[in-house]
Motif scaffolding. Structure first.
Motif, PDB file in Angstrom:
ATOM      1  N   UNK A  24     -11.122  41.945  43.328  1.00 16.13           N
ATOM      2  CA  UNK A  24     -12.451  42.155  42.755  1.00 16.13           C
ATOM      3  C   UNK A  24     -12.301  42.422  41.267  1.00 16.13           C
ATOM      4  N   UNK A  25     -12.964  41.616  40.449  1.00 14.39           N
ATOM      5  CA  UNK A  25     -12.915  41.789  38.995  1.00 14.39           C
ATOM      6  C   UNK A  25     -14.292  42.211  38.507  1.00 14.39           C
ATOM      7  N   UNK A  26     -14.374  43.366  37.807  1.00 16.27           N
ATOM      8  CA  UNK A  26     -15.673  43.777  37.268  1.00 16.27           C
ATOM      9  C   UNK A  26     -16.024  42.948  36.041  1.00 16.27           C
ATOM     10  N   UNK A  27     -17.276  42.590  35.928  1.00 13.87           N
ATOM     11  CA  UNK A  27     -17.795  41.909  34.743  1.00 13.87           C
ATOM     12  C   UNK A  27     -18.987  42.726  34.252  1.00 13.87           C
ATOM     13  N   UNK A  28     -18.873  43.224  33.034  1.00 12.12           N
ATOM     14  CA  UNK A  28     -19.898  44.098  32.470  1.00 12.12           C
ATOM     15  C   UNK A  28     -20.569  43.453  31.274  1.00 12.12           C
ATOM     16  N   UNK A  29     -21.859  43.780  31.105  1.00 13.05           N
ATOM     17  CA  UNK A  29     -22.550  43.416  29.879  1.00 13.05           C
ATOM     18  C   UNK A  29     -22.098  44.386  28.799  1.00 13.05           C
TER      19      UNK A  29
END
Length: 143
Positions: free
Chosen positions: A131-136
């Motif tokens: 699982x890779x987090x992607x943030x604004x």
């Protein structure tokens, strides 16, 4: 085992490994090129450090992107991309993903089945990846 059968098995193994040798770009550990849907879902977001597990009660989804990628939404500014361990050819946009898990964690190597929303029939198992987090970025407009 007879000599002819042993020779047949060896030839089959050599033939299958030969196909990889002919395509040096076909590495099993290389993720596939991102689809247009995946690029759109991650536009403007910055990838963080991949993890093996996320808390299921903190996310909504999954959103099926393609046969290689699923997104779970944690907040407006954070999504989790799961690149499946292997391609899941039965995974389609309108299907239901049923993950076999214990407790409140979704983890790498958890297996899931895809259930067709119309027929109710389940598929063979597929396996979750990391699982890779992607943030604004801070200050970016929320979606």
């Amino acid at each position: 085992m007879t000599r002819a059968r042993t020779l047949g098995i060896v030839m089959a193994l050599v033939g299958s490994s030969g196909s990889m040798a002919q395509r040096p770009d076909a590495r099993p550990d290389t993720p596939p090129a991102p689809s247009a849907d995946l690029a759109q879902a991650l536009t403007g977001r910055v990838a963080g450090k991949p993890v093996n597990c996320i808390t299921a009660s903190r996310v909504s989804g999954p959103d099926i992107i393609d046969q290689n990628n699923i997104i779970y939404r944690e907040t407006r500014s954070r999504v989790w991309l799961n690149r499946l361990r292997d391609k899941c050819p039965v995974l389609r946009d309108n299907d239901i993903v049923v993950v076999e898990r214990f407790g409140d964690q979704l983890c790498r190597y958890d297996r899931f089945r895809v259930v067709n929303r119309n027929s109710g029939f389940g598929s063979a198992y597929c396996i979750l990846g990391t699982f890779t987090p992607y943030d604004l970025p801070k200050g970016a407009p929320k979606r």
